[in-house]
Design a protein around this motif. Structure first.
Motif, PDB file in Angstrom:
ATOM      1  N   LYS A  93     -12.446   1.972  -3.831  1.00 47.67           N
ATOM      2  CA  LYS A  93     -11.676   1.435  -4.941  1.00 47.67           C
ATOM      3  C   LYS A  93     -10.186   1.662  -4.709  1.00 47.67           C
ATOM      4  O   LYS A  93      -9.753   2.779  -4.428  1.00 47.67           O
ATOM      5  CB  LYS A  93     -12.110   2.081  -6.259  1.00 47.67           C
ATOM      6  N   MET A  94      -9.417   0.576  -4.856  1.00 43.20           N
ATOM      7  CA  MET A  94      -7.985   0.636  -4.620  1.00 43.20           C
ATOM      8  C   MET A  94      -7.226   0.571  -5.951  1.00 43.20           C
ATOM      9  O   MET A  94      -7.823   0.708  -7.021  1.00 43.20           O
ATOM     10  CB  MET A  94      -7.572  -0.517  -3.695  1.00 43.20           C
ATOM     11  N   LEU A  95      -5.929   0.339  -5.886  1.00 38.75           N
ATOM     12  CA  LEU A  95      -5.100   0.285  -7.088  1.00 38.75           C
ATOM     13  C   LEU A  95      -5.429  -0.963  -7.906  1.00 38.75           C
ATOM     14  O   LEU A  95      -5.442  -2.081  -7.384  1.00 38.75           O
ATOM     15  CB  LEU A  95      -3.619   0.289  -6.699  1.00 38.75           C
ATOM     16  N   THR A  96      -5.698  -0.779  -9.184  1.00 38.51           N
ATOM     17  CA  THR A  96      -6.053  -1.883 -10.073  1.00 38.51           C
ATOM     18  C   THR A  96      -4.878  -2.817 -10.284  1.00 38.51           C
ATOM     19  O   THR A  96      -3.713  -2.386 -10.343  1.00 38.51           O
ATOM     20  CB  THR A  96      -6.540  -1.334 -11.428  1.00 38.51           C
ATOM     21  N   ALA A  97      -5.153  -4.110 -10.423  1.00 39.77           N
ATOM     22  CA  ALA A  97      -4.111  -5.113 -10.657  1.00 39.77           C
ATOM     23  C   ALA A  97      -3.403  -4.854 -11.978  1.00 39.77           C
ATOM     24  O   ALA A  97      -3.977  -4.246 -12.895  1.00 39.77           O
ATOM     25  CB  ALA A  97      -4.723  -6.499 -10.650  1.00 39.77           C
ATOM     26  N   PRO A  98      -2.160  -5.327 -12.113  1.00 38.32           N
ATOM     27  CA  PRO A  98      -1.410  -5.117 -13.355  1.00 38.32           C
ATOM     28  C   PRO A  98      -2.104  -5.686 -14.597  1.00 38.32           C
ATOM     29  O   PRO A  98      -1.958  -5.137 -15.689  1.00 38.32           O
ATOM     30  CB  PRO A  98      -0.079  -5.838 -13.090  1.00 38.32           C
ATOM     31  N   VAL A  99      -2.859  -6.787 -14.442  1.00 45.60           N
ATOM     32  CA  VAL A  99      -3.579  -7.380 -15.572  1.00 45.60           C
ATOM     33  C   VAL A  99      -4.956  -7.838 -15.094  1.00 45.60           C
ATOM     34  O   VAL A  99      -5.137  -8.180 -13.922  1.00 45.60           O
ATOM     35  CB  VAL A  99      -2.820  -8.587 -16.178  1.00 45.60           C
ATOM     36  N   PRO A 100      -5.955  -7.857 -15.975  1.00 45.55           N
ATOM     37  CA  PRO A 100      -7.249  -8.450 -15.619  1.00 45.55           C
ATOM     38  C   PRO A 100      -7.129  -9.967 -15.604  1.00 45.55           C
ATOM     39  O   PRO A 100      -6.324 -10.548 -16.336  1.00 45.55           O
ATOM     40  CB  PRO A 100      -8.170  -7.975 -16.746  1.00 45.55           C
ATOM     41  N   ARG A 101      -7.941 -10.614 -14.764  1.00 42.67           N
ATOM     42  CA  ARG A 101      -7.860 -12.069 -14.626  1.00 42.67           C
ATOM     43  C   ARG A 101      -9.246 -12.684 -14.475  1.00 42.67           C
ATOM     44  O   ARG A 101     -10.075 -12.187 -13.718  1.00 42.67           O
ATOM     45  CB  ARG A 101      -7.046 -12.463 -13.390  1.00 42.67           C
ATOM     46  N   LEU A 102      -9.450 -13.801 -15.160  1.00 46.04           N
ATOM     47  CA  LEU A 102     -10.629 -14.643 -14.966  1.00 46.04           C
ATOM     48  C   LEU A 102     -10.151 -16.066 -14.725  1.00 46.04           C
ATOM     49  O   LEU A 102      -9.225 -16.536 -15.393  1.00 46.04           O
ATOM     50  CB  LEU A 102     -11.542 -14.603 -16.197  1.00 46.04           C
ATOM     51  N   ASP A 103     -10.766 -16.759 -13.766  1.00 41.12           N
ATOM     52  CA  ASP A 103     -10.378 -18.129 -13.422  1.00 41.12           C
ATOM     53  C   ASP A 103      -8.926 -18.209 -12.983  1.00 41.12           C
ATOM     54  O   ASP A 103      -8.255 -19.221 -13.203  1.00 41.12           O
ATOM     55  CB  ASP A 103     -10.637 -19.090 -14.585  1.00 41.12           C
ATOM     56  N   GLY A 104      -8.435 -17.127 -12.376  1.00 39.48           N
ATOM     57  CA  GLY A 104      -7.120 -17.165 -11.760  1.00 39.48           C
ATOM     58  C   GLY A 104      -7.204 -17.753 -10.366  1.00 39.48           C
ATOM     59  O   GLY A 104      -8.223 -18.322  -9.957  1.00 39.48           O
ATOM     60  N   ALA A 105      -6.121 -17.598  -9.598  1.00 39.09           N
ATOM     61  CA  ALA A 105      -6.074 -18.136  -8.241  1.00 39.09           C
ATOM     62  C   ALA A 105      -5.376 -17.129  -7.339  1.00 39.09           C
ATOM     63  O   ALA A 105      -4.622 -16.283  -7.816  1.00 39.09           O
ATOM     64  CB  ALA A 105      -5.334 -19.469  -8.218  1.00 39.09           C
ATOM     65  N   ALA A 106      -5.636 -17.223  -6.049  1.00 41.44           N
ATOM     66  CA  ALA A 106      -4.994 -16.312  -5.112  1.00 41.44           C
ATOM     67  C   ALA A 106      -4.819 -16.985  -3.758  1.00 41.44           C
ATOM     68  O   ALA A 106      -5.675 -17.754  -3.316  1.00 41.44           O
ATOM     69  CB  ALA A 106      -5.803 -15.029  -4.954  1.00 41.44           C
ATOM     70  N   ILE A 107      -3.693 -16.684  -3.107  1.00 40.51           N
ATOM     71  CA  ILE A 107      -3.391 -17.171  -1.771  1.00 40.51           C
ATOM     72  C   ILE A 107      -2.885 -16.002  -0.935  1.00 40.51           C
ATOM     73  O   ILE A 107      -1.988 -15.271  -1.355  1.00 40.51           O
ATOM     74  CB  ILE A 107      -2.322 -18.280  -1.804  1.00 40.51           C
ATOM     75  N   GLN A 108      -3.466 -15.834   0.260  1.00 39.68           N
ATOM     76  CA  GLN A 108      -2.995 -14.795   1.171  1.00 39.68           C
ATOM     77  C   GLN A 108      -2.064 -15.394   2.215  1.00 39.68           C
ATOM     78  O   GLN A 108      -2.376 -16.406   2.847  1.00 39.68           O
ATOM     79  CB  GLN A 108      -4.168 -14.111   1.875  1.00 39.68           C
ATOM     80  N   ILE A 109      -0.890 -14.765   2.390  1.00 38.56           N
ATOM     81  CA  ILE A 109       0.031 -15.104   3.470  1.00 38.56           C
ATOM     82  C   ILE A 109       0.353 -13.816   4.207  1.00 38.56           C
ATOM     83  O   ILE A 109       1.034 -12.935   3.678  1.00 38.56           O
ATOM     84  CB  ILE A 109       1.313 -15.773   2.938  1.00 38.56           C
ATOM     85  N   ASN A 110      -0.183 -13.691   5.408  1.00 41.34           N
ATOM     86  CA  ASN A 110      -0.043 -12.468   6.194  1.00 41.34           C
ATOM     87  C   ASN A 110      -0.553 -11.269   5.392  1.00 41.34           C
ATOM     88  O   ASN A 110      -1.685 -11.281   4.939  1.00 41.34           O
ATOM     89  CB  ASN A 110       1.402 -12.293   6.663  1.00 41.34           C
ATOM     90  N   HIS A 111       0.281 -10.253   5.166  1.00 40.11           N
ATOM     91  CA  HIS A 111      -0.160  -9.023   4.496  1.00 40.11           C
ATOM     92  C   HIS A 111       0.025  -9.066   2.985  1.00 40.11           C
ATOM     93  O   HIS A 111      -0.148  -8.046   2.320  1.00 40.11           O
ATOM     94  CB  HIS A 111       0.597  -7.824   5.057  1.00 40.11           C
ATOM     95  N   LEU A 112       0.363 -10.234   2.441  1.00 39.72           N
ATOM     96  CA  LEU A 112       0.598 -10.353   1.006  1.00 39.72           C
ATOM     97  C   LEU A 112      -0.449 -11.256   0.352  1.00 39.72           C
ATOM     98  O   LEU A 112      -0.773 -12.326   0.877  1.00 39.72           O
ATOM     99  CB  LEU A 112       1.989 -10.917   0.724  1.00 39.72           C
ATOM    100  N   LEU A 113      -0.965 -10.817  -0.793  1.00 41.01           N
ATOM    101  CA  LEU A 113      -1.890 -11.617  -1.590  1.00 41.01           C
ATOM    102  C   LEU A 113      -1.189 -12.004  -2.887  1.00 41.01           C
ATOM    103  O   LEU A 113      -0.879 -11.148  -3.723  1.00 41.01           O
ATOM    104  CB  LEU A 113      -3.169 -10.828  -1.902  1.00 41.01           C
ATOM    105  N   PHE A 114      -0.922 -13.306  -3.046  1.00 44.41           N
ATOM    106  CA  PHE A 114      -0.271 -13.828  -4.243  1.00 44.41           C
ATOM    107  C   PHE A 114      -1.353 -14.192  -5.254  1.00 44.41           C
ATOM    108  O   PHE A 114      -2.216 -15.036  -4.979  1.00 44.41           O
ATOM    109  CB  PHE A 114       0.573 -15.061  -3.907  1.00 44.41           C
TER     110      PHE A 114
END
Length: 419
Positions: A93-114
């Motif tokens: 288990k890592m650091l929890t995101a600032p807010v919970p999300r459902l039906d959000g979106a994510a894109i990884q660019i190199n070492h960053l996850l947007f």
């Protein structure tokens, strides 16, 4: 004698009246249950789909099973709904995101996850971006989305610097979609408009292929009817090279919540569903109401021939996986999702497996189990670690229906067999 007979008649009449009343009450209660929406909770889906006739007994090694045996109860799931066997993975288990999300979106660019948008609750939506850094495993760099941008059910893809954001649902509950399309420069954090999609769509399959932004399927404006349309727009370095979208070969089967991936110049569309929740007619807040859904195992591919080809199906029906995938060692890895509704409880059933589609052999396999079942989770891969964050998890090991919307981040070392 007469008085006794009269008393019996009166008592019988009362008994019949009571039975009729109880029966009527039961019918009314059953009708209200069947016609009710999921009110203020999107998270307890209870609508039905087809119920297969083949059932298997599902067993778990936990105390709930012992309690069920004592109470004379058995957990019975249809084969298509049951958890699949797979190896246990060591999740951290890592650091929890600032807010919970459902039906959000994510894109990884190199070492960053947007990480974009999403529901916080059924009545609240996010309108900002959070960034996770895989190098130091921290969250930071929050910035706002355009006010006109959709808050959930987005189509999204990147070329390595620019993130293209297509259509989606604007607002909470089951509000309508928008046709607005944007592009984000991840270096400058600046947003620009792109030509709007010909018509709005919910959760369309979206990718970049051969210098064109491709958008296909999804749900139509009523949120339920599957769309078959397929459009593309020429783009380069975050700029549109055309003023209008071009029609392409329609997708064989429409619907939202599917993975769309390009590997070695081949375009893959995986899983998804037909149907979705709709706004309750006349509701001023567009309150969500349940509708029938069909979740499928379909895998389609486009290549040089520009004809859709059918590939081997997924191990079981799977939906809500649009940002729950990564490509590792010429394999597509998919995390969690949803399958068909439970045939008895009529509730949504979440998936708890990590599955691999080997592009060398075109074979599916279960490569691991999640710490819990989860849908619409957001996935990344960095330095041999598989990460997932956010989404909606199950109620318990014995109850695969959805409950809590989460922001938790987990990771595990992932080793794949590509033979």
């Amino acid at each position: 004698m007469v008085r006794v007979a009269s008393s019996v008649k009166v008592g019988s009449a009362k008994l019949v009246l009571i039975c009729i009343s109880l029966l009527g009450f039961a019918l009314i209660a059953d009708f209200l249950w069947a016609s009710s929406s999921y009110s203020s909770s999107l998270w307890n889906s209870q609508h039905s789909s087809s119920s297969p006739s083949n059932f298997i007994l599902v067993t778990n090694n936990n105390n709930n099973n012992k309690n069920n045996k004592k109470n004379g109860k058995k957990r019975v799931l249809a084969a298509a709904y049951a958890d699949l066997n797979g190896p246990q993975l060591n999740w951290e288990k890592m650091l929890t995101a600032p807010v919970p999300r459902l039906d959000g979106a994510a894109i990884q660019i190199n070492h960053l996850l947007f990480v974009f948008a999403g529901y916080g609750t059924i009545d609240t939506v996010h309108s900002h971006v959070d960034i996770y850094n895989f190098n130091d495993n921290t969250w930071g760099g929050r910035f706002d989305m355009p006010k006109e941008m959709a808050h959930s059910h987005l189509g999204m893809v990147t070329d390595g610097r620019y993130i293209y954001v297509v259509t989606g649902q604007y607002g909470p509950q089951c509000r309508g979609p928008t046709a607005h399309t944007f592009v984000l420069d991840t270096v400058t954090k600046q947003w620009e408009d792109l030509p709007p999609l010909p018509v709005p769509r919910y959760a369309p399959a979206t990718t970049l292929w051969r210098d064109r932004l491709h958008v296909m399927g999804g749900s139509k404006e009523n949120r339920h009817t599957p769309g078959l349309e397929h459009w593309s727009l020429a783009v380069k370095d975050g700029k549109p090279l055309e003023k209008e979208w071009r029609s392409e070969i329609p997708i064989p089967r429409g619907g939202p919540h599917r993975a769309c991936i390009v590997v070695d110049d081949r375009l893959y569309v995986i899983g998804g569903q037909e149907g979705d929740f709709m706004a309750k007619p006349g509701s001023p807040i567009f309150k969500c109401s349940r509708r029938e859904e069909v979740v499928y195992t379909d895998v389609y591919m486009l290549d040089d021939e520009m004809k859709w080809k059918v590939l081997p199906p997924m191990p079981k029906p799977n939906s809500h996986i649009e940002f729950a995938w990564v490509v590792v060692n010429n394999s597509i890895v998919i995390v969690g999702g949803t399958t068909e509704k439970h045939p008895e409880t009529k509730k949504m059933v979440l998936n708890g497996e990590v599955v691999q589609f080997n592009l060398n052999t075109l074979k599916w396999s279960v490569v691991g189990k999640l710490p819990y079942r989860v849908k619409t989770t957001l996935v990344g891969f960095w330095n041999g670690w598989l990460y997932f964050t956010s989404g909606q998890r199950d109620k318990s090991p014995d109850d695969p229906s959805p409950k809590k919307v989460i922001g938790e981040m987990w990771r595990t070392k992932l080793k794949l067999n590509n033979i």
